[in-house]
Design an enzyme around this catalytic site. Structure first.
Site, short mmCIF file in Angstrom:
data_model
loop_
_atom_site.label_atom_id
_atom_site.label_comp_id
_atom_site.label_asym_id
_atom_site.label_seq_id
_atom_site.Cartn_x
_atom_site.Cartn_y
_atom_site.Cartn_z
N CYS A 328 31.09 43.85 33.07
CA CYS A 328 30.19 44.01 34.20
C CYS A 328 30.90 44.55 35.43
O CYS A 328 30.28 45.20 36.28
CB CYS A 328 29.48 42.69 34.51
SG CYS A 328 30.61 41.29 34.66
N HIS A 797 30.75 36.89 37.00
CA HIS A 797 29.87 38.01 36.65
C HIS A 797 29.68 38.90 37.87
O HIS A 797 29.67 38.43 39.01
CB HIS A 797 28.52 37.45 36.18
CG HIS A 797 27.58 38.48 35.65
ND1 HIS A 797 27.90 39.32 34.60
CD2 HIS A 797 26.32 38.81 36.03
CE1 HIS A 797 26.87 40.11 34.35
NE2 HIS A 797 25.91 39.83 35.21
#
Length: 837
Positions: A328, A797
């Site tokens: 990510c 994340h």
């Protein structure tokens, strides 16, 4: 088929062969798309049907293995869960989107694989069982079917490198002979400490069978720490968490090693206490799941705009990127740069020409992979709604709503030359952005001749002005250097809600540091403008050898922006280190305006009344004085049992002020053959054959690094100059050389002619010949931002938000939505575009 001359060149691939079979080289079609992929039996590269002709034109290859995957209609396998009695494998690491990471799978679609031999240009398909197919061709096809694709091989290598390690204490455990005590594998279990009522978060000590409760969690739940207390009293080293034991996994913790570990003898150790892992099922969350919940729940709710039903969006420029396993950080950076017009034009306009005329292996061509990426993101061809939102196994933090793209070739190519970006570990998006921009800059030096568009990275570049004021003479020196990201400090003293934060912290103190379940977290609110202003604040540098006076004093250093770029990237220095040098994140909220004016940051060079700092000289017949060291920093390193010579070398190489930087330098250079050899800085400029100036003698060069750079075709002087300008960082030194390839000889000549006595490790680097950059007004509008969820850059994340057509869009892997209230306060990297009016 005897007409095809390549038949004799078809060889059976092996495990070492570089095979791509899950992604087209020129687009993001996969075996699931249309007619599937066509794998060149000689080149072992895959192409969608529309690009087979292009490959044939380049290679004259006729034979391909057609690989097609077809979803099994209405047949889905429900993942087993705790509730239905199945054995759910818990995550083994704090990460989203990785094997062994947080399991977010709800449903898994099964596929049937179909293979045929394809003949071009006849457009003819043959079943692999057809007797007309020569044996060597058939064997080649069968082998391709069984081999892993290159991306899968790289993934497997990375996961193997991240395995949980066996405990050093596991095989030496002596279990007490307690025949009367057996643990019921079905429970219920309770903490053995009298008066403790804990029945969850229980740990079984493998030595004596003691069951103790674990630590208390941040929300007040958890245990009372009796398992840890038992270890403190007995020194029995290893415990296993009850409720996590299955035939495939159990949470095992080593107190002396202070880490989750594996136990090679776990089955034996458990059966000693009457527990059979083969019949036990998971009933509790693992430690990784619990830690992930704690770290992400608060921020993830804000990122997801909890309580709002966000609209899914599709179309050109609204394409999601599949999480390839902790990728990510890469996806958020890619989405941001391709939201900028110049990147779109640069890699789309000549895309077909590049595909046609570049003869290099397309998987190794940066030009082809960037053009492919631009089309994949911007065309809308892959921004196609899924019939039902789904989550790929162990891949995504949120149910995907579109097909999206999976840039496996791009990740493999970019990461191949980087030790960290080639892994499946989470990385710092800021470091990746910097690396990618430098990669593009190098590639632009050798780009195809038919490309006329400007280098898109120039949009971010600006001249930084560094000012040094001598503490004894008051004289000043101004230098400029090229930058592309403005990194600014985050100072908690700038918080605008100090009173509220103080009250919240006092309340927490009264609650023994534990936040109640429904208690709102209060974080310091820091204006972004304050961080920007903090960038220009002067700072004091000790042990400055003044060229004006010839004695040691201090200097006042500061920086400003001499030019303003078209697109301003602002990076927040949110990540610092604890006293034990473990990374931590400053949990703050940023007050981020949509419009900023930074004209006050402009540096205009020497001011009226300022006296330029005189450049002194060193007596060439004498020994250069031993550099002095910050004693506090040196003592810190020595207290960690590093040898004195290593500490001194590290301080010289890293600037002498930061123990953490010096410590990292020592770890990185532990294997250097000359790491423990004392190097005395001696000035021997009287030697006419010596091409290095006196500053070389103040900078400790790693001989292996110098040799590595010389092995790339550079001279000794060029290698040392690059290492000096990058403070000894080998990777950055190579980047520096390629980015200055056009005027290296000039830079070396000027460096050799320099006689400055200023220690280069204590002052900003001065670039003697800066390339021109664009300049304009300092008024900017927010274009987008990248947010990080988690306590440090090694876990968590990344999500990005981009303003497109006056609408804010949230890009979270393959989940692309309209954002009603973009959480600008959680940003880590902000992109501002200069206002034209």
């Amino acid at each position: 088929m005897e007409l095809f001359p390549e038949l004799k060149n078809i060889k059976v691939p092996t495990e070492k062969s570089r095979l791509w079979k899950d992604e087209c080289c020129y687009c993001f079609d996969t075996p699931e798309n249309g007619e599937g992929l066509f794998i060149d039996l000689i080149g072992l590269l895959a192409f969608s049907k529309k690009y087979v002709q292009l490959n044939h034109q380049k290679t004259h290859h006729h034979l391909y293995l057609n690989f097609k995957k077809v979803a099994i209609v209405n047949e889905k396998v429900k993942s087993p869960t705790i509730e239905n009695g199945g054995e759910e494998k818990p995550p083994k690491k704090l990460a989203i989107g990785v094997e062994g990471g947080f399991n977010v799978e709800d449903e898994e679609i099964k596929y049937e694989e179909h293979y045929k031999l394809y003949i071009f240009p006849d457009d003819k398909f043959l079943e692999l069982s057809d007797p007309i197919i020569p044996e060597n061709v058939r064997v080649c096809c069968e082998k391709i079917k069984t081999l892993n694709s290159q991306s899968r091989k790289e993934e497997i290598v990375s996961w193997n490198a991240e395995s949980v390690f066996p405990s050093a204490f596991a095989e030496s455990i002596i279990q007490l002979d307690n025949n009367t005590k057996k643990i019921d594998p079905k429970g219920p279990w309770r903490c053995d400490i009298e008066g403790c009522d804990k029945v969850e978060n229980l740990w079984l000590n493998l030595t004596d069978g003691f069951i103790g409760c674990g630590r208390k969690y941040a929300d007040g739940t958890g245990g009372n720490g009796h398992a840890q207390e038992h270890f403190n009293q007995t020194q029995y080293p290893i415990s296993v968490k009850l409720g996590t034991i299955t035939k495939d996994h159990a949470d095992v913790y080593s107190y002396p090693e202070d880490d989750m570990v594996s136990d090679p003898l776990l089955f034996q150790h458990l059966t000693h206490w009457g527990l059979n892992p083969n019949v036990m099922v998971k009933t509790e969350k693992s430690m990784a799941e619990l830690e992930l919940d704690q770290n992400l729940n608060f921020e993830f709710g804000k990122i997801q705009e909890k309580g709002k039903l966000l609209e899914n969006v599709f179309g050109p420029g609204l394409t999601g990127i599949e999480n390839l396993g902790n990728s990510c950080y890469m996806s958020s950076v890619i989405q941001m740069i391709f939201a900028i017009d110049s990147f779109q034009t640069r890699y789309l306009k000549d895309r077909e020409a590049s595909f046609k005329d570049i003869t290099q292996d397309p998987t190794q061509s940066f030009e082809i992979q960037m053009s492919k990426l631009a089309h994949g993101l911007l065309s809308g061809d892959y921004s196609i709604p899924l019939s039902k939102p789904s989550k790929n196994a162990n891949e995504e933090s949120e149910a995907a709503t579109q097909i999206g793209i999976a840039p496996k070739m791009f990740k493999s190519l970019i990461g191949a030359s980087h030790a960290e970006f080639s892994t499946m570990k989470q990385q710092d998006a800021h470091e990746y952005l910097q690396y990618l921009l430098e990669y593009i800059e190098r590639a632009e030096h050798s780009r195809p001749s038919w490309i006329q568009q400007a280098n898109p990275t120039r949009l971010f570049q600006f001249h930084n002005e560094d000012r040094i004021e001598c503490g004894s003479s008051g004289q000043v020196k101004y230098t400029r250097r090229l930058e592309n990201i403005l990194s600014v400090p985050v100072n908690l003293d700038d918080a605008t809600n100090k009173q509220e934060v103080a009250q919240y912290e006092e309340t927490l103190k009264q609650q023994n540091g534990v936040r109640q379940k429904d208690q709102e977290e209060i974080r310091p609110i820091i204006p972004l403008v304050s961080c920007i202003n903090g960038f220009v604040e002067p700072y004091r540098v000790e042990d400055f050898l003044s060229p004006a006076t010839g004695v040691k004093t201090f200097s006042l250093n500061s920086s400003r922006m001499a030019t303003f770029p078209e697109v301003l990237i602002i990076h927040l220095k949110k990540y610092t280190y604890n006293a034990d040098y473990t990374p931590k994140k400053l949990n703050v909220f940023m007050d981020v305006p949509d419009i900023i004016d930074i004209d006050s940051l402009r540096g205009r060079g020497i001011k009226e009344g300022e006296v330029p700092l005189k450049e002194g000289t060193i007596n060439t017949t004498t020994k250069v004085p031993e550099p002095s060291f910050n004693q506090e920093v040196l003592d810190t390193l020595l207290s960690m049992d590093f040898p004195l010579v290593r500490c001194k070398k590290a301080l010289l190489a890293t600037g002498g002020k930061d123990a953490e930087l010096a410590m990292n330098w020592i770890f990185e250079h532990t294997e250097d053959p000359d790491i423990d050899i004392e190097q005395t800085p001696v000035n021997n400029n009287n030697n006419n054959n010596n091409s290095s100036n006196s500053n070389d003698k103040l900078f400790v060069f790693n001989s292996q690094d110098v040799d590595n750079i010389i092995g790339m075709g550079f001279t000794d002087s060029q290698a040392k100059l690059a290492l000096k300008n990058t403070k000894g960082n080998l990777e950055r030194a190579a980047d520096w050389l390629f980015s200055h390839i056009d005027n290296l000889d000039e830079l070396v000549a000027k460096d050799n002619a320099s006689t400055s006595s200023i220690n280069p490790s204590l002052i900003p680097q001065s670039t003697t010949s800066l390339q021109p950059v664009s300049d304009g007004v300092g008024k900017y509008e927010l274009l987008g931002f990248i947010s990080h969820l988690g306590n440090n850059v090694t876990c968590g994340h990344y999500v990005c938000h981009i303003k497109k057509n006056n609408r804010w869009i949230k890009f979270n892997d393959r989940h692309v939505q309209l954002s009603e209230q973009p959480p600008k306060e959680l940003g880590y990297i902000y992109f501002y575009k200069r206002q034209l009016n």
